[in-house]
Design an enzyme around this catalytic site. Structure first.
Site, PDB file in Angstrom:
ATOM      1  N   GLY A 169      71.621 -48.161  80.161  1.00  0.00           N
ATOM      2  CA  GLY A 169      71.269 -48.277  78.738  1.00  0.00           C
ATOM      3  C   GLY A 169      69.812 -47.951  78.477  1.00  0.00           C
ATOM      4  N   GLU A 202      69.680 -44.342  78.123  1.00  0.00           N
ATOM      5  CA  GLU A 202      70.350 -44.025  76.846  1.00  0.00           C
ATOM      6  C   GLU A 202      69.405 -44.280  75.660  1.00  0.00           C
ATOM      7  OE1 GLU A 202      75.045 -44.732  77.644  1.00  0.00           O
ATOM      8  OE2 GLU A 202      73.735 -46.453  78.039  1.00  0.00           O
TER       9      GLU A 202
HETATM   10  N1  T1G Z   1      70.992 -56.859  84.043  1.00  0.00           N
HETATM   11  C1  T1G Z   1      70.710 -58.127  84.424  1.00  0.00           C
HETATM   12  N2  T1G Z   1      69.961 -58.467  85.523  1.00  0.00           N
HETATM   13  C2  T1G Z   1      69.477 -57.449  86.234  1.00  0.00           C
HETATM   14  C3  T1G Z   1      69.733 -56.081  85.921  1.00  0.00           C
HETATM   15  C4  T1G Z   1      70.519 -55.806  84.750  1.00  0.00           C
HETATM   16  N3  T1G Z   1      70.793 -54.554  84.365  1.00  0.00           N
HETATM   17  N4  T1G Z   1      69.117 -55.306  86.846  1.00  0.00           N
HETATM   18  C5  T1G Z   1      68.507 -56.153  87.714  1.00  0.00           C
HETATM   19  N5  T1G Z   1      68.717 -57.427  87.357  1.00  0.00           N
HETATM   20  C6  T1G Z   1      68.186 -58.630  88.040  1.00  0.00           C
HETATM   21  C7  T1G Z   1      68.723 -58.784  89.464  1.00  0.00           C
HETATM   22  O1  T1G Z   1      69.933 -59.481  89.466  1.00  0.00           O
HETATM   23  C8  T1G Z   1      67.599 -59.576  90.139  1.00  0.00           C
HETATM   24  O2  T1G Z   1      67.752 -60.918  89.750  1.00  0.00           O
HETATM   25  C9  T1G Z   1      66.343 -59.046  89.460  1.00  0.00           C
HETATM   26  O3  T1G Z   1      66.788 -58.437  88.221  1.00  0.00           O
HETATM   27  C10 T1G Z   1      65.627 -58.002  90.258  1.00  0.00           C
HETATM   28  O4  T1G Z   1      66.582 -56.997  90.610  1.00  0.00           O
HETATM   29  C11 T1G Z   1      75.529 -49.555  78.035  1.00  0.00           C
HETATM   30  C12 T1G Z   1      76.797 -50.434  80.387  1.00  0.00           C
HETATM   31  C13 T1G Z   1      66.331 -51.943  88.448  1.00  0.00           C
HETATM   32  C14 T1G Z   1      66.488 -50.608  90.498  1.00  0.00           C
HETATM   33  O5  T1G Z   1      72.976 -50.680  86.952  1.00  0.00           O
HETATM   34  O6  T1G Z   1      69.554 -51.044  90.055  1.00  0.00           O
HETATM   35  O7  T1G Z   1      73.383 -50.088  81.137  1.00  0.00           O
HETATM   36  O8  T1G Z   1      68.225 -61.880  91.966  1.00  0.00           O
HETATM   37  O9  T1G Z   1      66.493 -57.416  93.109  1.00  0.00           O
HETATM   38  O10 T1G Z   1      65.354 -54.066  94.089  1.00  0.00           O
HETATM   39  O11 T1G Z   1      75.536 -47.724  79.414  1.00  0.00           O
HETATM   40  O12 T1G Z   1      67.817 -53.991  89.880  1.00  0.00           O
HETATM   41  O13 T1G Z   1      65.925 -61.901  91.084  1.00  0.00           O
HETATM   42  O14 T1G Z   1      67.708 -63.332  90.020  1.00  0.00           O
HETATM   43  O15 T1G Z   1      67.661 -55.354  92.137  1.00  0.00           O
HETATM   44  O16 T1G Z   1      63.408 -53.899  92.487  1.00  0.00           O
HETATM   45  C15 T1G Z   1      73.016 -50.157  84.291  1.00  0.00           C
HETATM   46  C16 T1G Z   1      70.761 -52.256  87.840  1.00  0.00           C
HETATM   47  C17 T1G Z   1      73.534 -51.407  83.667  1.00  0.00           C
HETATM   48  C18 T1G Z   1      70.636 -50.992  87.114  1.00  0.00           C
HETATM   49  C19 T1G Z   1      65.376 -52.863  90.499  1.00  0.00           C
HETATM   50  N6  T1G Z   1      71.834 -50.472  85.076  1.00  0.00           N
HETATM   51  N7  T1G Z   1      69.535 -52.683  88.486  1.00  0.00           N
HETATM   52  O17 T1G Z   1      65.676 -53.040  91.837  1.00  0.00           O
HETATM   53  O18 T1G Z   1      65.157 -55.551  92.065  1.00  0.00           O
HETATM   54  S1  T1G Z   1      75.024 -51.065  82.809  1.00  0.00           S
HETATM   55  C20 T1G Z   1      71.924 -50.712  86.373  1.00  0.00           C
HETATM   56  C21 T1G Z   1      69.059 -52.039  89.591  1.00  0.00           C
HETATM   57  C22 T1G Z   1      74.515 -50.242  81.392  1.00  0.00           C
HETATM   58  C23 T1G Z   1      75.072 -49.011  79.347  1.00  0.00           C
HETATM   59  C24 T1G Z   1      75.613 -49.692  80.553  1.00  0.00           C
HETATM   60  C25 T1G Z   1      67.875 -52.666  90.245  1.00  0.00           C
HETATM   61  C26 T1G Z   1      66.533 -52.003  89.871  1.00  0.00           C
HETATM   62  P1  T1G Z   1      67.382 -62.039  90.748  1.00  0.00           P
HETATM   63  P2  T1G Z   1      66.551 -56.333  92.074  1.00  0.00           P
HETATM   64  P3  T1G Z   1      64.829 -54.126  92.708  1.00  0.00           P
END
Ligand code: T1G
Ligand code: NAD
Length: 694
Positions: A105, A108
C-alpha cells in the site's frame, strides 16, 4: 506544524504543504494514518496558500504497506482507495518523497501521487503475493501503466522489491535525490510548479500497456515461466489476472476487477496461513528471557571443523556474509575434497549468472582450509560439523576448549546428540550451544539454535544474531533427541516405513506429500540427506529400521551413491522407483507377517502428518519449543512445509484438534499401537475446543 492525527502531521514550507507520516516501526497504513492523510489532503487542497503537496515519512522507512494487523477485522473509514483517489484527483501536484522501503500500500500511495522522488538506497515493491494477496489499492492497475505489463507481472508475482536506480530506469520514480529528503521533495514540487508540469495521473496513462493489449500469449508465456515456483499458491494466478485486466479494461473497470480478485484471496485459507506466518517468523526472533540488549560476541572471524556435506555449506554462509572463515579437517585429502565441493557450488551459481567470477574468487578468498588447529585460536565462533558420534564430538570440543579464545562461542552442528554432554567436554559449557543447519547448509534458511542447560544468555543472543547475519531464520529450541524438527520428522519416518510395508509404494507415499505442497516426499528427502547419516545414528543407538538398513547394507546411500530408496540417472536428481527396493520391502513385510493392501491418499496423509502434530504437542509441553508458531517456522524453513498451509501446528488448528485426536484414537484402535496415543496437551485442547495457537 499541525498534528492531524496521532501519526500524521501537516506542515508548510513556503507554498508547499508537507504531510509527514510517523507510525513506527514501519509507517504501516493503520486507520489513523489513512484518516490523517485524508484530512491533511483536504486541508492542503482547500488552503489557497498551498500550491503543491509533499508526502513523506519519519523514521527508518516510507510506508511499508497496509497494516497487516488490521486484516480480518471490520474495515474502518476512510479506505485506502478513498485516500488514493483524493491524492490522484488533487488539483495541486502531489509529490511522494521516498526512503527505506515503499512496499505494498505504501508503493500504491506513491503511484497515486503525480510525481515520485527517492533516495539512492530506497527500495520499491509490491510484496502482497508473499501474504497470499495481491496489491489491492490500485497497484495492479497503476504499476503496469508506468513500467509496462511484463515488468509489472515480474514485480507483482515475485513480490521482490527493486532498487532506486532500476526504479528510475523503468520510470517508477522521477528523480533520485540526496541530502534532506523532505527538502528535496519540496524543491522538486517547486520545480514542477515553476515548469508548469502537468498533473500526471497514472490512471490516464496507456502507452506502456498498449504493447500488451490483445496479446494473451504474453500472459500465457509468463504463466509457464513461473509455474514451478508458484505451484500450490493461489495468489500468483490472481495477480496475473489483475494485470491482464489492467491491459484489457478501462481503469475503473480494472480497479473493480482487482477488488474482486483481492477479496477472493483475502478470504482464502492460503492467505490466512501466509499472514499468520508473517508474524510467526518475527515472533521466533524474540526470546522471552534474553532481552534485545543482551551483549553479543562480535563475529569478525569464524571457523568450521569438518569439511563434509555440512561443513562446506556452513563455511559458505560466512563467506557469503563477508566474514573470513577457517575450515579444519583431519587430513589434506578430505580438506581438498571438501573445499573442492565448495568451489564447484560457487561456480555452478556463477554459471547460472547469480554470481560473477570475481564474486567466486572473493568468497573463496574468505575461506581458508587447514589441518592445523592453532589456526583457529582467534576465531570468535567455531562450528563443529564432524561425524555424528559422541566420542568424536567430545574429543573435538575438549581440543577447542584448549585452543579457542576465552569469549569464543563454541557451537555444534549435531543433528541428534545431547548438546549438554558435548558441552561437558569443556570447562566453559556456558559458551557452548547447538547451531543445527539443514542440508544443503548454504541454501536452507532455517537455523535451529539448541540452547544447552548452561548456555549463557550472551551465547544464545550471539547464536541468534549470527543466524540473522548469515541470512538464516534462527529459531531457539531446547535439548532433546532430534530437537524439534528431526524429532517430529522421526515420527513421520516411523509411519512412512510402516506404510510401505503395509502396501503403499515409496513413490505413492512421496506423491501424497508433494501434492500436499512439500518439495519432496520422505523417501526422496532421505535419499538427498544421505541414508548413511541415519544408518550411522541407528547403529550408534543400537536401533534398526529393517528396510532402510537392508538398502544401506547394499551401499545404497541415496543421491550421493546414485541409489537409495529410488535410483537416479547419472547427474540427475529425479527419483526413479526401483524394483530392487520394492522387493526388499515385500521380503521384510513377509518376514514380519504384515498383510499388504491398497492404502488411500487421506490415510497416508493423516498417518504421516498427525504423528508430527502429536509430537509437536509433546515438544510444547516439555518446553523444548518456546511457542507453537516456532514449530511452524522450523517446518516451513527447514523441511519444506508449504507456507500457504502455515505449518503443522497452524494446519492442525485449521482441521480442528478434536478431529486430529479422534482420528489418532481410531488408528490406535485399528492398529492396537500405543504410537497413536494422543499427547496430553492435544487431548486437553481437543476437549476444550481450543487450538495450539489460541
Ligand atoms: N503491518 C503491520 N506490522 C508490520 C508491517 C505491516 N505491513 N510490516 C512490518 N510490521 C511489523 C513487524 O511485525 C515487526 O513487529 C516490526 O513491524 C518490524 O518489522 C492494500 C494489501 C518493512 C521490510 O508485506 O516486509 O499493503 O515484531 O521485523 O526486518 O495492497 O517488515 O517488532 O512487533 O520485519 O526491518 C504489504 C511487510 C502489506 C511488507 C522491514 N507490505 N513488511 O523489515 O523489520 S499488504 C508488506 C516487511 C498491502 C495493499 C496490501 C518488513 C520490512 P514486531 P520487521 P525489518
Ligand atoms: P560428513 O561425513 O559428510 O562430514 C564429516 C566430516 O568431518 C568429514 O569430512 C570428516 O573428515 C570430518 N572429520 C571427522 N572427524 C574430524 C576431526 N576430528 N577433525 C576434523 N574433521 C573431522 O558428515 P555431514 O553430513 O557433514 O555431518 C556432519 C555433522 O552435521 C553431523 O553431526 C551430522 O549429524 C550433522 N548434520 C548433518 C546433516 C545432513 O543432512 N547431512 C544435516 C544436519 C546436521
Amino acid at each position: 506544524m499541525t498534528k492531524i492525527t496521532q501519526s500524521v502531521d501537516l506542515d508548510r514550507r513556503g507554498h508547499v504543504a508537507v504531510l509527514t507520516v510517523n507510525n513506527p516501526p514501519v509507517n504501516a497504513l493503520s486507520s489513523h494514518v489513512r484518516q490523517g492523510l485524508h484530512e491533511g489532503l483536504i486541508q492542503a487542497g482547500s488552503d489557497a496558500a498551498v500550491q503543491a503537496v509533499v508526502i513523506a515519512c519519519a523514521g527508518r522507512t516510507f510506508i511499508a504497506g497496509a497494516d497487516i494487523t488490521e486484516f480480518g477485522k471490520p474495515p474502518t473509514e476512510p479506505s485506502l482507495n478513498a485516500v488514493l483517489d483524493l491524492i490522484e484527483n488533487c488539483p495541486k501536484p502531489v509529490v511522494a518523497a521516498i526512503h527505506g522501503t515503499a512496499l505494498g500500500g505504501g508503493l500504491e500511495v506513491t503511484l497515486a501521487c503525480h510525481y515520485r522522488v527517492g533516495v539512492k538506497g530506497a527500495r520499491f515493491g509490491l510484496p502482497e503475493v508473499k501474504l497470499g494477496l495481491l496489491p489491492g489499492a490500485g497497484g495492479t492497475q497503476r504499476l503496469p501503466r508506468v513500467v509496462g505489463a511484463q515488468k509489472a507481472l515480474q514485480m507483482i508475482v515475485s513480490g521482490d522489491p527493486i532498487g532506486a536506480d532500476e526504479a528510475l530506469k523503468v520510470g517508477l520514480i522521477d528523480e533520485i535525490v540526496d541530502g534532506d529528503l523532505t527538502a528535496a521533495g519540496v524543491a522538486f514540487a517547486e520545480k514542477v510548479l515553476a515548469e508548469k508540469r502537468p498533473l500526471k495521473k497514472i490512471r490516464d496513462l496507456t502507452d506502456k500497456i498498449a504493447p500488451a493489449k490483445g496479446k494473451p500469449e504474453i500472459f500465457a508465456e509468463f504463466r509457464k515461466s513461473v509455474a514451478r515456483q508458484t505451484r500450490g499458491f493461489r495468489a500468483p494466478e490472481n495477480c496475473i489476472k489483475a494485470v491482464e485486466a489492467a491491459v484489457e479494461l478501462p481503469f475503473d473497470q480494472g480497479i473493480k476487477r482487482e477488488r474482486e480478485l483481492f477479496t477472493e484471496l483475502m478470504n482464502s485459507p492460503e492467505s490466512k496461513a501466509q499472514r499468520y506466518f508473517f508474524f510467526a517468523e518475527r515472533e521466533a526472533a524474540k526470546i522471552p528471557d534474553v532481552p534485545n540488549n543482551t551483549p553479543v560476541v562480535d563475529i569478525k572471524k569464524a571457523a568450521v571443523i569438518g569439511a563434509g556435506t555440512m561443513g562446506g555449506g556452513i563455511a559458505m554462509n560466512f563467506a557469503n556474509a563477508g566474514i573470513p572463515v577457517t575450515v579444519v579437517e583431519m587430513a589434506q585429502e578430505a580438506l581438498d575434497r571438501g573445499l573442492g565441493v565448495v568451489r564447484k557450488n560457487y561456480e555452478a551459481t556463477a554459471a547460472r549468472g547469480r554470481l560473477t567470477p570475481a564474486d567466486v574468487e572473493k568468497r573463496m578468498g574468505l575461506i581458508q582450509g587447514t589441518t592445523d588447529w592453532k589456526a583457529i585460536a582467534d576465531a570468535d565462533i567455531v562450528i563443529e560439523a564432524v561425524f555424528e558420534e559422541m566420542p568424536i564430538k567430545k574429543e573435538v570440543f575438549a581440543k577447542l576448549d584448549a585452543i579457542a579464545k576465552p569469549d569464543a562461542v563454541l557451537a555444534t552442528n549435531t543433528s541428534t546428540l545431547d548438546v549438554d554432554e558435548i558441552a561437558s567436554a569443556t570447562k566453559r559449557p556456558e559458551s557452548v550451544i547447538g547451531t543445527h543447519f539443514f542440508s544443503p547448509a548454504n541454501v536452507m534458511r532455517l537455523l535451529e539454535n539448541v540452547r544447552g542447560a548452561k548456555s549463557s544468555k550472551s551465547t544464545v543472543a550471539t547464536a541468534m544474531a549470527v543466524g540473522r547475519r548469515i541470512g538464516k531464520v534462527p529459531v531457539l529450541v531446547g535439548v532433546c533427541y532430534g530437537f524439534v524438527g528431526n524429532r517430529m520428522l522421526h515420527q513421520r519416518g516411523l509411519q512412512a516405513e510402516k506404510l510401505i510395508l503395509e502396501g503403499a509404494p515409496p513413490h505413492q507415499v512421496d506423491k501424497v506429500l508433494t501434492d500436499f505442497g512439500f518439495p519432496m516426499g520422505p523417501f526422496a528427502m532421505s535419499d538427498l540427506a544421505g541414508l548413511d547419516v541415519g544408518w550411522r545414528i541407528r547403529k550408534g543407538r543400537g536401533v534398526t529400521s529393517a528396510v532402510a538398513d537392508r538398502i544401506c547394507e547394499l551401499g545404497r546411500f541415496g543421491q550421493k551413491t546414485g541409489a537409495g530408496y529410488f535410483r537416479y540417472e547419472k547427474g540427475e536428481r529425479a527419483p526413479i522407483p526401483d524394483p530392487v527396493v520394492e522387493q526388499i520391502i515385500a521380503d521384510v513385510a513377509k518376514e514380519q507377517g504384515i498383510a499388504r493392501r491398497q492404502i488411500g491418499v487421506e490415510e497416508i496423509q493423516q498417518r504421516l502428518l498427525y504423528p508430527m502434530v502429536n509430537e509437536g504437542a509433546k515438544i510444547l509441553e516439555e518446553k523444548i519449543a518456546i511457542r507453537a508458531s516456532d514449530i511452524d517456522v522450523i517446518w516451513v524453513y527447514g523441511y519444506g512445509w508449504p507456507i500457504y498451509r502455515g505449518g503443522p501446528m497452524f494446519w492442525a488448528d485449521s482441521i480442528g484438534l478434536k478431529a486430529v485426536r479422534d482420528q489418532m484414537l481410531a488408528y490406535k484402535k485399528q492398529s492396537g499401537d500405543d504410537f497413536w496415543t494422543p499427547a496430553p496437551l492435544l487431548d486437553r485442547l481437543a476437549e476444550a475446543g481450543k487450538g495450539f495457537l489460541g
